[in-house]
Design an enzyme around this catalytic site. Sequence first.
Site, short mmCIF file in Angstrom:
data_model
loop_
_atom_site.label_atom_id
_atom_site.label_comp_id
_atom_site.label_asym_id
_atom_site.label_seq_id
_atom_site.Cartn_x
_atom_site.Cartn_y
_atom_site.Cartn_z
N HIS A 1 0.84 -1.19 0.00
CA HIS A 1 0.00 0.00 0.00
C HIS A 1 0.88 1.26 0.00
O HIS A 1 2.10 1.19 0.21
CB HIS A 1 -0.99 0.02 1.18
N HIS B 1 3.49 -5.17 3.70
CA HIS B 1 3.51 -5.73 5.05
C HIS B 1 3.02 -7.18 5.01
O HIS B 1 2.26 -7.56 4.13
CB HIS B 1 2.55 -4.96 5.98
N ASP C 1 -4.60 -10.98 -0.40
CA ASP C 1 -3.23 -11.52 -0.32
C ASP C 1 -2.47 -11.30 -1.63
O ASP C 1 -2.97 -11.60 -2.72
CB ASP C 1 -3.29 -13.02 0.00
N HIS C 2 -1.27 -10.75 -1.51
CA HIS C 2 -0.42 -10.45 -2.66
C HIS C 2 -1.09 -9.49 -3.65
O HIS C 2 -1.00 -9.64 -4.86
CB HIS C 2 0.07 -11.73 -3.36
N HIS D 1 4.92 0.26 -0.43
CA HIS D 1 5.71 -0.71 0.33
C HIS D 1 4.72 -1.78 0.80
O HIS D 1 3.51 -1.65 0.58
CB HIS D 1 6.39 -0.04 1.53
N GLU E 1 -0.22 -4.80 11.64
CA GLU E 1 0.47 -4.36 10.43
C GLU E 1 1.94 -4.74 10.50
O GLU E 1 2.56 -5.15 9.51
CB GLU E 1 0.31 -2.85 10.28
N CYS F 1 5.60 6.28 4.76
CA CYS F 1 4.47 5.53 4.20
C CYS F 1 3.92 6.21 2.95
O CYS F 1 3.07 5.65 2.25
CB CYS F 1 3.34 5.40 5.22
#
Lengths: 136, 140
Positions: B15, B42, B80-81, B40, B124, B34
Amino acid sequence: MVYLTRKCEFSASHYYHNPEFTAEENQRMFGKCANLNGHGHNYTLEVTVKGDVDPRTGFVVDLKELKEILNREVIEVLDHRHLNKEVPEFLAQIPTTENLAIAIWVRLQNKLKVAKLHRVRVYELPDLFVDFYGEA
Amino acid sequence: MKAHLTRRYMFSASHRLHCEGLSEDENRAIYGKCNNPYGHGHNYALEVTVSGQVDSQTGMICNLVDLDAAVRCEIIDRFDHENLNVRQEFEAAVPTTENLSEVIFNILKQSFTAAHLEKVRLEETMMNSFEYAGGVESQP
């Protein structure tokens, strides 16, 4: 009001089986937990008590006393036991994590003198736990 | 007897925290690193807490297989991903973990009805986590 949590561990074996279900129903409902040879877990128990801080001692509860109660009422009864075969609550009740949290609450609820029992949390695995607050 | 059950799941996503209504300088000041332009990622840990009466026949609040299936199908497969910023859920909202918690709660509230959804808790990083209980206080 302050909340205090004490953590301890025990290891036990169990299986899930309802004699009123057919073999197929047990298998469908409980999956690999229905294997009658049983299996085991390292359980982590967190017991949270609540109360006012005693101005003389600075304690919500005497930790030594809490540890003794947990050892006597829970750990000595459950640790290195087969829950279905050796623990009275589970001779006629399935030892799911839900029922285990309730049984531990019942064992502890009247044993604390000063603080009040707030929550029993039982981890069956690091990614699965049950909380019981004594609710009907 | 009413009990609460919590299950933990993992997913990974990227995100960038950036608000279109703010200037470049304001975004930088509010979101810091951020706000870096390429985003980037998580590894998120999601804890889902449900509650209900423990069924006397099964000893369970609900079948874990059903909860796992709902979370996998509705949340893990969705996020996811993925890059959260390009998903339709975040067309009009910054994909902070606060907003992601609320999105996940609302999706699960609709899709999982076998027990009462109490709250979701989203980590996170190891250092920060967020909880959303549908706008009501959750028990300590």
